[in-house]
Design an enzyme around this catalytic site. Structure first.
Site, PDB file in Angstrom:
ATOM      1  N   ASP A 141      -9.475  53.571 -11.010  1.00 45.68           N
ATOM      2  CA  ASP A 141      -8.186  53.136 -10.480  1.00 45.68           C
ATOM      3  C   ASP A 141      -7.053  53.921 -11.152  1.00 45.68           C
ATOM      4  O   ASP A 141      -6.933  53.894 -12.373  1.00 45.68           O
ATOM      5  CB  ASP A 141      -8.019  51.634 -10.755  1.00 45.68           C
ATOM      6  CG  ASP A 141      -6.710  51.076 -10.230  1.00 45.68           C
ATOM      7  OD1 ASP A 141      -5.949  51.820  -9.577  1.00 45.68           O
ATOM      8  OD2 ASP A 141      -6.449  49.879 -10.473  1.00 45.68           O
TER       9      ASP A 141
ATOM     10  N   SER B 277      -2.947  44.253  -8.505  1.00 47.39           N
ATOM     11  CA  SER B 277      -1.925  45.262  -8.757  1.00 47.39           C
ATOM     12  C   SER B 277      -0.701  44.615  -9.422  1.00 47.39           C
ATOM     13  O   SER B 277      -0.848  43.902 -10.406  1.00 47.39           O
ATOM     14  CB  SER B 277      -1.573  45.959  -7.443  1.00 47.39           C
ATOM     15  OG  SER B 277      -0.770  47.065  -7.677  1.00 47.39           O
TER      16      SER B 277
END
Ligand SMILES: *[C@@H]1O[C@H](CO)[C@@H](O)[C@H](O)[C@H]1NC(C)=O
Ligand SMILES: *[C@@H]1O[C@H](CO)[C@@H](O)[C@H](O)[C@H]1NC(C)=O
Ligand SMILES: *[C@@H]1O[C@H](CO)[C@@H](O)[C@H](O)[C@H]1NC(C)=O
Ligand SMILES: *[C@@H]1O[C@H](CO)[C@@H](O)[C@H](O)[C@H]1NC(C)=O
Ligand SMILES: *[C@@H]1O[C@H](CO)[C@@H](O)[C@H](O)[C@H]1NC(C)=O
Ligand SMILES: *[C@@H]1O[C@H](CO)[C@@H](O)[C@H](O)[C@H]1NC(C)=O
Ligand SMILES: *[C@@H]1O[C@H](CO)[C@@H](O)[C@H](O)[C@H]1NC(C)=O
Ligand SMILES: *[C@@H]1O[C@H](CO)[C@@H](O)[C@H](O)[C@H]1NC(C)=O
Ligand SMILES: *[C@@H]1O[C@H](CO)[C@@H](O)[C@H](O)[C@H]1NC(C)=O
Ligand SMILES: *[C@@H]1O[C@H](CO)[C@@H](O)[C@H](O)[C@H]1NC(C)=O
Ligand SMILES: *[C@@H]1O[C@H](CO)[C@@H](O)[C@H](O)[C@H]1NC(C)=O
Ligand SMILES: *[C@@H]1O[C@H](CO)[C@@H](O)[C@H](O)[C@H]1NC(C)=O
Length: 529
Positions: A437, A164
């Site tokens: 995602d 991330s």
């Protein structure tokens, strides 16, 4: 009333890790608060230092082995313990006799440079300062108990791993400091900072269960027809809110913002039931159920008229059932939703001088200064039926910045995007991602970009886990699904990661092995080998 935007809570919340079965001893290293005395944005400068927290696992270590450093990112470093005890870094440490390390990020966990947090002393929270901490650490750390070994980056290979925001960080670390970091594995690394990140919802729209997505889109359209197309009819708006259980009407934008809260649970999905949340599945099952799941509230009777006012068929039983179940679901799951139906008092603007020391506040500061990632509905192209109301504007989602920090300028995303943004690439940086995602469009795997050929020098791999291989029955790879692993207990119970995850993790161990061999080749005869 003030309701924080959906956007900002999301990144820090991930992944929803349970406590690791393992715990590690915390250590500190003293690092400069200000690595950039030449940059005026950090004035007034300081020569002071602060304690940055780290943890390590030497159980697989053998002299000569590499260091695998996990960038903790925008959360308390302890939240990353499972990545050290049973994730991919554990596999790497086992395979190559490595030392696994977690380094906390400045202004998170217990690594605060100041006793009290004010807007002014937040100024040393920037990505470049945090990167410089990691470099300083790699060159100066002496691991307690291993004092007789020089494990600094000039003596042994260092590989950085992050997911991330931390995935972007490790990519930048390798590119900016190639002499310090031999390689980096950037998992769902958001290398592009984007102010208007409406695309967050695109993977949910494209890969979520079709019937569920259609129900969300229909409800969004219905609500927008009443609140936007009939903007002047306050009676109608009050009836709509009443039918959703809010008896004292609140601001319409706050209202639709509440309706979008369950979307956040999509990102919290993980292939490992001990880590991930099943809530998105629950939400979908609720809002697509044909039977009533909750008793009617006293305003359910208003729904047919509201459907008609919005141009929908007032006797459509499916639509009525979906709506009633969504109303019941929100009432039972969204805490702020319940609160808003009870009070609609205005909190006074409180610019208290001390800000809370929590991850949410620190990440919001980073969002407001450098990263953006505001998630409006208003800017979704008109060809797309949105999941989020078009009442939610960029200004609304960015309002947290003036409110919390008195920041009224746009984030300076160029400070991040100068490293390459969506086009980021660098030798020995692996770019890994998940097909579903929500952060995908902020990574080099963004939908619509030309694909890249994956090589051992620049692995470029996207996880696609079929719905039948995921416990909630929804197609994955979501957010850094390669980073976690099963506990001994779960393995004992016969659990296995999905095949796509196993395959990717094997591949990571293989290509990192190749990088380590390159280092050996380049460093024969270096001291300490
Ligand atoms: C690390 O530093 C913090 C803050 O200075 C301190 O409270 C803590 O006791 C230190 N921990 C260790 C293990 O030295
Ligand atoms: C400050 O120093 C860094 C290297 O330490 C350099 O990259 C940067 O360009 C310098 N900034 C200015 C304004 O000179
Ligand atoms: C930091 O130390 C340097 C060298 O001692 C000194 O020149 C500088 O004025 C100091 N800066 C601050 C802000 O104290
Ligand atoms: C931090 O804030 C507390 C309470 O406001 C105050 O007592 C303390 O002196 C402050 N510490 C510093 C270093 O400013
Ligand atoms: C507002 O909506 C209500 C309920 O649908 C309707 O009865 C009323 O005529 C509308 N008012 C105006 C001014 O359009
Ligand atoms: C919310 O739940 C409470 C208690 O379960 C119930 O009394 C109320 O009618 C519900 N409201 C809605 C809008 O469903
Ligand atoms: C609702 O809040 C938004 C954003 O804070 C504001 O722009 C809008 O004017 C408010 N609407 C009403 C009716 O007060
Ligand atoms: C509806 O959602 C609730 C809350 O998550 C969950 O407990 C329940 O099992 C769901 N119901 C169905 C039918 O999926
Ligand atoms: C529903 O009940 C609430 C109190 O729980 C009340 O304030 C509201 O007026 C009622 N709504 C309708 C349409 O009867
Ligand atoms: C509305 O739906 C019902 C069945 O659900 C159907 O019989 C009716 O013709 C529809 N009305 C319109 C105006 O489409
Ligand atoms: C009823 O609503 C559902 C869900 O929006 C829709 O798929 C269906 O076509 C509608 N049926 C009628 C008869 O309008
Ligand atoms: C907010 O910032 C402006 C300058 O950008 C300043 O004039 C104002 O006093 C600040 N307000 C607060 C409450 O700090």
């Amino acid at each position: 009333m003030r309701i924080s935007s959906l956007a900002l809570g999301l990144l820090p919340a991930l992944p929803q890790v349970l406590a690791s079965p393992a715990t590690y001893t915390a250590h500190n290293i003293s690092v400069p608060i200000d690595h950039f005395h030449n940059e005026t944005r950090y004035a007034p400068h300081t020569n002071n230092t602060f304690d940055l927290r780290y943890w390590f696992d030497a159980s697989h270590y053998a002299p000569g082995g590499p260091v695998f450093i996990i960038a903790a990112g925008e959360t308390n470093g302890e939240d990353r313990f499972p990545f050290l005890s049973q994730g991919i870094v554990t596999q790497l440490a086992e395979a190559y006799n490595g030392l696994g390390v977690i380094l906390e990020h400045r202004y998170y966990g217990e690594s605060y440079p100041f006793e009290n947090l004010t807007v002014e002393n937040f100024r040393f929270l920037s990505t470049e300062q945090a990167l410089a901490d990691y470099v300083y650490f790699a060159h100066n750390v002496v691991f307690p108990g291993l004092e007789d070994l020089d494990l600094t980056a000039s003596k042994v290979p260092w590989i950085a791993y992050g997911g991330s925001y931390a995935g972007a960080m490790v990519a930048f670390l390798r590119k900016l400091y190639p002499e310090t970091f031999l390689g980096a594995v950037s998992s769902s690394g958001v290398t592009a900072a984007i102010i208007d990140y409406w695309a967050y919802f695109e993977p949910i729209r494209n890969y979520g269960p079709a019937q569920c997505i259609d129900a969300i889109q229909t409800r969004t359209d219905l609500v927008d027809r009443l609140l936007i197309d009939k903007a002047d009819n306050e009676t109608l708006h009050a009836q709509l809110q009443a039918s959703f259980g809010i008896s004292k009407p609140i601001n319409n934008t706050d209202f639709v913002n509440l309706l979008s809260e369950p979307l956040g649970s999509f990102q919290s999905r993980n292939w490992d039931p001990a880590v991930g949340s099943y809530e998105f599945r629950h939400y979908c099952d609720n809002i697509t159920a044909a039977e009533p799941l909750y008793p009617p509230n006293n305003a359910t009777a208003l729904l047919p008229a509201l459907l008609e006012a919005a141009g929908y068929n007032r006797t459509n039983a499916t639509l009525l059932a979906n709506l009633r179940n969504e109303i019941g679901y929100l009432n039972h799951t969204v805490a702020s939703y319940i609160a808003s139906s009870e009070t609609s008092t205005n909190q006074s603007e409180s610019h208290s001088s001390n800000l809370p020391k929590d991850s949410g506040t620190s990440w919001t500061y980073q969002v407001c200064t450098e990263w953006g990632y505001f998630m409006p509905g208003s800017t979704v192209p008109s060809s797309i039926r949105p999941l989020l109301s078009r009442l939610i504007t960029l200004e609304y989602t960015a309002n947290v910045c003036p409110e919390t920090f008195n920041i009224t300028t746009s984030p300076d995303v160029s400070r991040i995007n100068k490293h390459g943004g969506l086009n980021f690439s660098y030798p020995r940086v692996a770019i890994l991602g998940g097909i579903a995602d929500p952060w995908r469009d902020a990574t080099p795997h963004a939908e619509g970009l030309p694909g890249r050929v994956s090589t051992d020098a620049e692995p470029f791999l996207l996880i696609d886990v079929p719905a039948e291989d995921v416990w909630d029955g929804i197609r994955g790879g979501v957010h850094h699904w390669d980073q976690n692993g099963l506990s001994e207990e779960e393995i004992g119970e016969g659990q296995k990661p999905p095949r796509a995850v196993v395959k990717l993790q094997k591949e990571i161990v293989r290509f990192v092995g190749g990088w380590l061999e390159e280092w050996e080749g380049e460093n024969v005869g270096r001291d300490g080998l």
